[in-house]
Design an enzyme around this catalytic site. Structure first.
Site, PDB file in Angstrom:
ATOM      1  CB  CYS A  42      -3.463   3.721   0.444  1.00 45.04           C
ATOM      2  SG  CYS A  42      -4.370   3.968   1.985  1.00 45.04           S
TER       3      CYS A  42
ATOM      4  CG  HIS B  29      -6.868   2.112  -4.567  1.00 47.71           C
ATOM      5  ND1 HIS B  29      -5.765   1.804  -3.803  1.00 47.71           N
ATOM      6  CD2 HIS B  29      -7.646   2.930  -3.806  1.00 47.71           C
ATOM      7  CE1 HIS B  29      -5.864   2.409  -2.627  1.00 47.71           C
ATOM      8  NE2 HIS B  29      -6.995   3.096  -2.609  1.00 47.71           N
TER       9      HIS B  29
ATOM     10  CD  GLU C 247      -9.088   1.635  -9.303  1.00 46.22           C
ATOM     11  OE1 GLU C 247      -7.968   1.223  -9.661  1.00 46.22           O
ATOM     12  OE2 GLU C 247      -9.574   1.396  -8.173  1.00 46.22           O
TER      13      GLU C 247
ATOM     14  CE  LYS D 192      -6.168  -1.561  -1.552  1.00 48.36           C
ATOM     15  NZ  LYS D 192      -5.654  -1.453  -2.934  1.00 48.36           N
TER      16      LYS D 192
ATOM     17  CG  HIS E  41      -6.602  -0.468   1.975  1.00 47.58           C
ATOM     18  ND1 HIS E  41      -5.306  -0.459   1.502  1.00 47.58           N
ATOM     19  CD2 HIS E  41      -7.125   0.753   1.648  1.00 47.58           C
ATOM     20  CE1 HIS E  41      -5.057   0.699   0.930  1.00 47.58           C
ATOM     21  NE2 HIS E  41      -6.137   1.449   1.003  1.00 47.58           N
TER      22      HIS E  41
ATOM     23  CG  PHE F  83      -6.841   8.858   3.197  1.00 52.06           C
ATOM     24  CD1 PHE F  83      -7.821   8.482   2.293  1.00 52.06           C
ATOM     25  CD2 PHE F  83      -6.961   8.427   4.508  1.00 52.06           C
ATOM     26  CE1 PHE F  83      -8.889   7.691   2.679  1.00 52.06           C
ATOM     27  CE2 PHE F  83      -8.031   7.635   4.914  1.00 52.06           C
ATOM     28  CZ  PHE F  83      -8.999   7.263   3.995  1.00 52.06           C
TER      29      PHE F  83
END
Length: 417
Positions: free
Chosen positions: A165, A305, A316, A337, A342, A403
Site C-alpha cells: 500500500c 494512512h 499512527e 480513505k 483503500h 503490508f
C-alpha cells in the site's frame, strides 16, 4: 551536491468519487462516501459485499478498444490518469527531450483480474494449457509505465515500485530523487490498482482485514472511530507530473506545489501488523521532515494512512504525537480513505493529490463517518471529523504504509519563489 528543486505541474485522478481531479476533489470537499454494494461480481457469498468501485468508467474515451483488450484494468486506469496529467501539464511533447523524461509507477498487486480469469479458465478445462498470449504482459505490475512510455515516446527511467500500500508514494519519492539528482527533467509518476475481484475481496476477507458492515457500506470506512472493523477495498489511479523547477519555469508551466522531502523505512516486525510502538512510522516522518529542511511547526496538514483498522489508526495517531509533540494538537489530520476506501498501491498517489489540492484550495478534506470516540486516540488531536475545515496549508505530509512493514512519507509545500 547541489540538488535541484522539484515541482508538480500536472495531475490526473480516477477514483471512487470521480473520474477526474475536479470530480475527485469535489467529492472529498463535500465528504462523500464512494462505498456501495459490489457490482463487478456476485458477492452474495462473501463476508464483505461492498467496496469503493470506480463508477461509469469507459476506457474507450482514452484507449482504442483493440488496445484496451491487451490491458488489465489496472493498466487501463493508469493509462487514463497519465493522459489526464500530461494534458493538464501543458507539455508540448514535440519540444521536450524524450531521453530526459521517465515514468515511475506504483502498484501493489498488478493484474489480479487477469491472473484470476486465466487460472480459472485453465482449471475449468481438461488440463491442456490454453492461455491468452497477453496473459503475462497484462498481469505484470511494470507493464503500466512501459505502455505509458510507449504512448509518449518517453525514454528516461522507467519502472514500477512494489511496496504494497506504500507503492505509489514510493514511486513519487523515487521520481523526486531521480529529478533532483539530475537523472531526469520530468517524470510521470503515480499508481494504479484494480483489486475489486473475487480473489481480492476473498483474500482480504480471509485475513480479516476488511470491514463487514454490509448493512451500511457508505459508513463502513470510519478511521479513528471506536466501532471501526477494518478497511474498505477501493480501486482507481492517480498520476502526477514531477518536473525540475527551472525546466517548468522555462516553459511557463503552472505549478501546483513543490515536493520537498520524502522518507522510507521498514518496521522489520510483522507481515501485516504495524509495529506496536510505531517506531517505523515515527522514523519515516522524522526523515522526511529533516530532508525537507523545515521545522516540525511548519507542517499544517497530515493526510494520514488511516485505513480504519483497529491497530493501525491508534499506532499512527500516537506516532504523530511522538514526532510533533505539542504541535500535534495544532495540526489538521484527516484520512481521505474514509471516502475513497483503500486503493492499495494507488493510495499514495490519490492521497498525494488530495494533499496538493488542500494546499491549492486552503481546505482540509474531512475524516467522515466518525460517531464514537476511541479512548486509545487522544481527543485533543484535530482529526477534521465529518466536515471539511478551511485553513491555509503551506506544508502538507502524506503518509502511506504497506503490508511487509513498508513506510513512506512525502512532503509538499506551497511554492516559494
Amino acid at each position: 551536491m547541489n540538488l535541484r528543486r522539484v515541482v508538480i505541474t500536472g495531475l490526473g485522478a480516477l477514483t471512487p468519487l470521480g473520474n477526474n481531479v475536479q470530480e475527485y476533489w469535489e467529492g472529498l470537499s463535500k465528504g462523500v462516501s464512494g462505498a456501495a454494494p459490489i457490482t463487478k461480481f456476485d458477492a452474495e457469498k462473501f463476508k464483505t459485499k461492498f467496496a469503493c468501485e470506480v463508477k461509469n468508467f469507459d476506457s474507450s474515451e482514452y484507449i482504442d478498444r483493440k488496445e484496451a483488450r491487451k490491458m488489465d484494468l489496472f493498466t487501463q486506469y493508469g493509462m487514463v490518469v497519465a493522459q489526464q496529467a500530461v494534458e493538464d501539464s501543458g507539455m508540448d511533447m514535440e519540444r521536450i527531450n524524450p531521453d530526459r523524461v521517465g515514468v515511475i509507477w506504483g502498484s501493489g498487486i498488478g493484474g489480479l483480474t487477469t491472473f484470476q480469469h486465466e487460472v480459472r479458465d485453465f482449471t475449468k478445462g481438461d488440463g491442456t494449457p490454453r492461455f491468452n498470449p497477453f496473459f503475462i504482459p497484462k498481469m505484470i505490475a511494470d507493464i503500466c509505465p512501459g505502455l505509458i512510455s510507449m504512448k509518449y515516446n518517453l525514454r528516461g527511467p522507467n519502472f514500477t515500485t512494489v511496496s504494497a500500500c506504500a507503492s505509489s508514494t514510493n514511486a513519487l519519492i523515487d521520481a523526486f530523487n531521480y529529478i533532483r539528482l539530475g537523472k531526469a527533467d520530468i517524470i510521470v509518476s503515480g499508481g494504479s490498482e484494480a483489486a475489486v475481484t473475487e480473489a481480492g475481496v476473498g483474500g482480504f476477507n480471509a485475513m480479516k482485514a476488511l470491514s463487514e458492515r454490509n448493512e451500511s457500506p457508505e459508513t463502513a470506512s470510519r478511521p479513528f472511530d471506536k466501532s471501526r472493523d477494518g478497511f474498505v477495498l477501493g480501486e482507481g489511479a492517480g498520476a502526477l507530473i514531477l518536473e525540475e523547477y527551472e525546466h517548468a519555469k522555462a516553459r511557463g508551466a503552472k505549478i501546483y506545489a513543490e515536493i520537498i522531502g520524502g522518507g522510507m523505512t521498514a518496521d522489520a516486525y510483522h507481515m501485516t501488523a504495524p509495529h506496536p510502538e510505531g517506531t517505523g512510522i515515527v522514523k519515516v516522518m522524522d526523515i522526511a521532515i529533516k530532508e525537507a529542511g523545515i521545522a516540525k511547526e511548519e507542517v499544517d496538514y497530515i493526510n494520514v494512512h488511516g485505513t480504519s483498522t483497529p491497530l493501525g489508526d491508534v499506532g499512527e495517531s500516537r506516532a504523530i504525537q511522538q514526532v510533533f509533540g505539542e504541535h500535534a494538537y495544532k495540526l489538521n489530520i484527516s484520512s481521505t480513505k474514509s471516502m475513497t476506501g483503500h486503493l492499495l498501491g494507488a493510495a499514495g498517489a490519490v492521497e498525494a493529490i488530495a494533499s496538493i489540492m488542500a494546499i491549492q484550495h486552503s481546505l482540509i478534506p474531512p475524516t467522515i463517518n466518525h460517531e464514537f470516540a476511541d479512548e486509545d486516540i487522544d481527543s485533543r488531536l484535530n482529526l477534521t471529523l465529518n466536515k471539511a475545515q478551511e485553513r491555509e496549508v503551506k506544508v502538507a505530509i502524506s503518509n502511506t504504509f504497506g503490508f511487509g512493514g513498508h513506510n513512506c512519507s512525502v512532503i509538499f509545500r506551497k511554492l516559494e519563489e
